[in-house]
Design a protein around this motif. Structure first.
Motif, PDB file in Angstrom:
ATOM      1  N   ARG A  66       0.840  -1.187   0.000  1.00  0.00           N
ATOM      2  CA  ARG A  66       0.000   0.000   0.000  1.00  0.00           C
ATOM      3  C   ARG A  66       0.881   1.245   0.000  1.00  0.00           C
ATOM      4  NH1 ARG A  66      -3.016  -3.255  -1.390  1.00  0.00           N
ATOM      5  NH2 ARG A  66      -5.071  -3.810  -0.558  1.00  0.00           N
ATOM      6  N   SER A  67       0.311   2.375  -0.387  1.00  0.00           N
ATOM      7  CA  SER A  67       1.078   3.601  -0.564  1.00  0.00           C
ATOM      8  C   SER A  67       1.353   4.282   0.770  1.00  0.00           C
ATOM      9  CB  SER A  67       0.316   4.562  -1.474  1.00  0.00           C
ATOM     10  OG  SER A  67       0.972   5.802  -1.559  1.00  0.00           O
ATOM     11  N   ILE A  68       2.608   4.745   0.928  1.00  0.00           N
ATOM     12  CA  ILE A  68       2.926   5.583   2.086  1.00  0.00           C
ATOM     13  C   ILE A  68       2.818   7.064   1.738  1.00  0.00           C
ATOM     14  CG2 ILE A  68       4.394   3.827   3.125  1.00  0.00           C
ATOM     15  CD1 ILE A  68       6.840   5.429   2.156  1.00  0.00           C
ATOM     16  N   VAL A  69       2.668   7.386   0.458  1.00  0.00           N
ATOM     17  CA  VAL A  69       2.573   8.793   0.054  1.00  0.00           C
ATOM     18  C   VAL A  69       1.124   9.237  -0.138  1.00  0.00           C
ATOM     19  CG1 VAL A  69       4.858   8.814  -0.984  1.00  0.00           C
ATOM     20  CG2 VAL A  69       2.881   8.238  -2.408  1.00  0.00           C
ATOM     21  N   ASP A  70       0.178   8.337   0.083  1.00  0.00           N
ATOM     22  CA  ASP A  70      -1.245   8.650  -0.020  1.00  0.00           C
ATOM     23  C   ASP A  70      -1.893   8.434   1.345  1.00  0.00           C
ATOM     24  OD1 ASP A  70      -3.912   8.956  -0.556  1.00  0.00           O
ATOM     25  OD2 ASP A  70      -3.981   7.508  -2.195  1.00  0.00           O
ATOM     26  N   PRO A  71      -2.240   9.518   2.054  1.00  0.00           N
ATOM     27  CA  PRO A  71      -2.843   9.362   3.385  1.00  0.00           C
ATOM     28  C   PRO A  71      -4.080   8.483   3.402  1.00  0.00           C
ATOM     29  CG  PRO A  71      -2.216  11.651   3.015  1.00  0.00           C
ATOM     30  CD  PRO A  71      -2.044  10.942   1.698  1.00  0.00           C
ATOM     31  N   ALA A  72      -4.806   8.414   2.292  1.00  0.00           N
ATOM     32  CA  ALA A  72      -6.004   7.586   2.241  1.00  0.00           C
ATOM     33  C   ALA A  72      -5.678   6.102   2.380  1.00  0.00           C
ATOM     34  CB  ALA A  72      -6.756   7.834   0.930  1.00  0.00           C
ATOM     35  N   HIS A  74      -3.039   4.990   4.351  1.00  0.00           N
ATOM     36  CA  HIS A  74      -2.203   4.765   5.523  1.00  0.00           C
ATOM     37  C   HIS A  74      -2.774   3.711   6.472  1.00  0.00           C
ATOM     38  CE1 HIS A  74       0.348   8.719   5.360  1.00  0.00           C
ATOM     39  NE2 HIS A  74       0.555   7.912   4.342  1.00  0.00           N
ATOM     40  N   GLY A  75      -4.066   3.687   6.629  1.00  0.00           N
ATOM     41  CA  GLY A  75      -4.668   2.685   7.505  1.00  0.00           C
ATOM     42  C   GLY A  75      -4.387   1.275   7.000  1.00  0.00           C
ATOM     43  N   GLU A  76      -4.572   1.075   5.693  1.00  0.00           N
ATOM     44  CA  GLU A  76      -4.304  -0.232   5.108  1.00  0.00           C
ATOM     45  C   GLU A  76      -2.814  -0.556   5.155  1.00  0.00           C
ATOM     46  OE1 GLU A  76      -5.907  -0.086   1.191  1.00  0.00           O
ATOM     47  OE2 GLU A  76      -7.987  -0.315   1.865  1.00  0.00           O
ATOM     48  N   PHE A  77      -1.971   0.450   4.968  1.00  0.00           N
ATOM     49  CA  PHE A  77      -0.528   0.231   5.038  1.00  0.00           C
ATOM     50  C   PHE A  77      -0.115  -0.237   6.432  1.00  0.00           C
ATOM     51  CE2 PHE A  77       3.509   2.243   6.417  1.00  0.00           C
ATOM     52  CZ  PHE A  77       4.380   1.408   5.732  1.00  0.00           C
ATOM     53  N   LEU A  78      -0.607   0.418   7.466  1.00  0.00           N
ATOM     54  CA  LEU A  78      -0.232   0.042   8.824  1.00  0.00           C
ATOM     55  C   LEU A  78      -0.784  -1.328   9.197  1.00  0.00           C
ATOM     56  CD1 LEU A  78      -0.653   3.504  10.550  1.00  0.00           C
ATOM     57  CD2 LEU A  78       1.492   2.319  10.031  1.00  0.00           C
ATOM     58  N   ALA A  79      -1.959  -1.667   8.689  1.00  0.00           N
ATOM     59  CA  ALA A  79      -2.495  -3.014   8.910  1.00  0.00           C
ATOM     60  C   ALA A  79      -1.598  -4.048   8.246  1.00  0.00           C
ATOM     61  CB  ALA A  79      -3.919  -3.111   8.374  1.00  0.00           C
ATOM     62  N   ALA A  80      -1.097  -3.730   7.053  1.00  0.00           N
ATOM     63  CA  ALA A  80      -0.190  -4.631   6.348  1.00  0.00           C
ATOM     64  C   ALA A  80       1.122  -4.786   7.111  1.00  0.00           C
ATOM     65  CB  ALA A  80       0.078  -4.117   4.938  1.00  0.00           C
ATOM     66  N   VAL A  81       1.594  -3.689   7.700  1.00  0.00           N
ATOM     67  CA  VAL A  81       2.817  -3.760   8.506  1.00  0.00           C
ATOM     68  C   VAL A  81       2.599  -4.658   9.711  1.00  0.00           C
ATOM     69  CG1 VAL A  81       4.383  -2.435   9.978  1.00  0.00           C
ATOM     70  CG2 VAL A  81       3.725  -1.536   7.731  1.00  0.00           C
ATOM     71  N   ALA A  93      12.454 -13.728   9.909  1.00  0.00           N
ATOM     72  CA  ALA A  93      13.056 -12.655   9.113  1.00  0.00           C
ATOM     73  C   ALA A  93      13.344 -11.447   9.997  1.00  0.00           C
ATOM     74  CB  ALA A  93      12.131 -12.236   7.973  1.00  0.00           C
ATOM     75  N   PRO A  94      14.550 -10.890   9.935  1.00  0.00           N
ATOM     76  CA  PRO A  94      14.866  -9.720  10.755  1.00  0.00           C
ATOM     77  C   PRO A  94      14.435  -8.402  10.123  1.00  0.00           C
ATOM     78  CG  PRO A  94      16.806 -10.391   9.557  1.00  0.00           C
ATOM     79  CD  PRO A  94      15.729 -11.390   9.215  1.00  0.00           C
ATOM     80  N   ALA A  95      14.014  -8.440   8.850  1.00  0.00           N
ATOM     81  CA  ALA A  95      13.735  -7.184   8.152  1.00  0.00           C
ATOM     82  C   ALA A  95      12.586  -7.337   7.165  1.00  0.00           C
ATOM     83  CB  ALA A  95      14.988  -6.701   7.414  1.00  0.00           C
ATOM     84  N   LEU A  96      11.849  -6.234   6.992  1.00  0.00           N
ATOM     85  CA  LEU A  96      10.746  -6.153   6.043  1.00  0.00           C
ATOM     86  C   LEU A  96      10.964  -4.969   5.112  1.00  0.00           C
ATOM     87  CD1 LEU A  96       7.726  -6.664   8.482  1.00  0.00           C
ATOM     88  CD2 LEU A  96       8.505  -8.307   6.754  1.00  0.00           C
ATOM     89  N   VAL A  97      10.620  -5.158   3.841  1.00  0.00           N
ATOM     90  CA  VAL A  97      10.864  -4.146   2.812  1.00  0.00           C
ATOM     91  C   VAL A  97       9.586  -3.391   2.492  1.00  0.00           C
ATOM     92  CG1 VAL A  97      11.687  -3.754   0.453  1.00  0.00           C
ATOM     93  CG2 VAL A  97      12.692  -5.583   1.851  1.00  0.00           C
ATOM     94  N   VAL A  98       9.728  -2.057   2.360  1.00  0.00           N
ATOM     95  CA  VAL A  98       8.606  -1.171   2.038  1.00  0.00           C
ATOM     96  C   VAL A  98       8.986  -0.305   0.853  1.00  0.00           C
ATOM     97  CG1 VAL A  98       7.175   0.747   2.862  1.00  0.00           C
ATOM     98  CG2 VAL A  98       7.842  -1.072   4.439  1.00  0.00           C
ATOM     99  N   ALA A  99       8.081  -0.162  -0.110  1.00  0.00           N
ATOM    100  CA  ALA A  99       8.249   0.795  -1.204  1.00  0.00           C
ATOM    101  C   ALA A  99       7.261   1.940  -1.000  1.00  0.00           C
ATOM    102  CB  ALA A  99       8.036   0.135  -2.557  1.00  0.00           C
ATOM    103  N   SER A 100       7.381   2.987  -1.796  1.00  0.00           N
ATOM    104  CA  SER A 100       6.617   4.204  -1.529  1.00  0.00           C
ATOM    105  C   SER A 100       5.183   4.178  -2.024  1.00  0.00           C
ATOM    106  CB  SER A 100       7.321   5.405  -2.165  1.00  0.00           C
ATOM    107  OG  SER A 100       7.267   5.348  -3.587  1.00  0.00           O
ATOM    108  N   GLY A 101       4.935   3.515  -3.151  1.00  0.00           N
ATOM    109  CA  GLY A 101       3.675   3.704  -3.846  1.00  0.00           C
ATOM    110  C   GLY A 101       3.851   4.729  -4.946  1.00  0.00           C
ATOM    111  N   PHE A 102       2.780   4.976  -5.674  1.00  0.00           N
ATOM    112  CA  PHE A 102       2.867   5.782  -6.891  1.00  0.00           C
ATOM    113  C   PHE A 102       2.627   7.263  -6.638  1.00  0.00           C
ATOM    114  CE2 PHE A 102       1.680   1.497  -8.266  1.00  0.00           C
ATOM    115  CZ  PHE A 102       2.728   1.245  -9.137  1.00  0.00           C
TER     116      PHE A 102
END
Length: 255
Positions: A66-72, A74-81, A93-102
């Motif tokens: 989910r996008s971290i640059v779109d506040p709409a 953010h809720g879904e992004f944090l749930a995914a985290v 796994a010691p680490a998780l990868v996040v991309a920004s979104g479009f």
């Protein structure tokens, strides 16, 4: 430095199951593996195979993406985290990868940056509580990811620095960075303490190091000079049998 095979692609042609790919990586003398998405993977079997073989799991990706640059979003992004942190602990796994979104049309870049920092701060707090590292990855928008917002290593480091959490670092992918015309010596100078993981593939084609035009002795020398001692993620698409490409990559990287 040690090598981590991205078993999304390496050993995939020869081994249909992820557990067999881990065993193949071990047989090839590799110390670690990583992969992309996790929800379609047998995490408990992967954990068991890692423990049996002694292979480390370097990272996988927060999912759903989910996008971290779109506040709409953010809720879904944090749930995914939250879900992915649980999965990371299950798989070891010691680490998780996040991309920004479009990129959002007609929205100023500063608004994108501010939204990303807001989301990453909240995600980093969750990661601190879980004892897992988040890795923010700039991608390229010239070949694989048109429209992606975060394509600059410098801007990614700015985000990590602004969030200022020990559980948020940059994933520096030399392939994406080179495609974007960056030089690692320039973009990493004085800021390498903000980098938590490195991945490699050659340009063009995203194949094994030695198949393209990158000056790998120079690139690896830069990492050595910067004091990097972590995993080098082999996130490339082999041009032929995995072991042939791996032999070429090892010789080219000197690792």
């Amino acid at each position: 430095m040690y090598l981590a095979a991205c078993i999304e692609w390496l050993f995939a042609a020869e081994n249909p199951t992820f557990t067999d790919r881990i065993r193949a990586a071990k047989a090839a003398g590799l110390d670690a593996v990583e992969f992309h998405l996790w929800r379609d993977k047998p995490l408990s079997e992967i954990r068991q195979t890692l423990e049996e073989t002694g292979v480390k799991l370097a990272s996988f990706v927060v999912e759903p993406r989910r996008s971290i640059v779109d506040p709409a979003q953010h809720g879904e992004f944090l749930a995914a985290v939250r879900d992915s942190l649980i999965a990371a602990k299950e798989a070891g796994a010691p680490a998780l990868v996040v991309a920004s979104g479009f990129t959002r049309p007609d929205v100023p870049r500063q608004d994108h940056f501010d939204a990303a920092v807001t989301a990453l701060r909240q995600a980093a707090t969750l990661a601190e509580e879980a004892g897992i590292l988040l890795l923010l990855e700039p991608l390229n928008d010239r070949v694989e990811h048109p429209g992606m917002y975060l394509v600059s290593t410098t801007e990614g480091l700015d985000m990590v620095e602004t969030v200022n959490s020990p559980n948020l670092r940059l994933l520096y992918d030399m392939y994406h960075s080179t495609v974007m015309g960056e030089d690692p010596a320039q973009v990493l100078a004085g800021r390498f303490h903000l980098v938590g993981h490195v991945q490699v593939a050659d340009v063009p084609g995203r194949h094994q190091p030695g198949s393209g035009t990158i000056d790998w002795p120079r690139y690896i020398g830069i990492l050595r000079d910067l004091g990097y001692q972590g995993a080098i993620g082999l996130e490339y698409k082999p041009t032929g049998p995995t072991l042939e490409g791996l032999t070429q990559a090892r010789k080219t990287l000197g690792l």
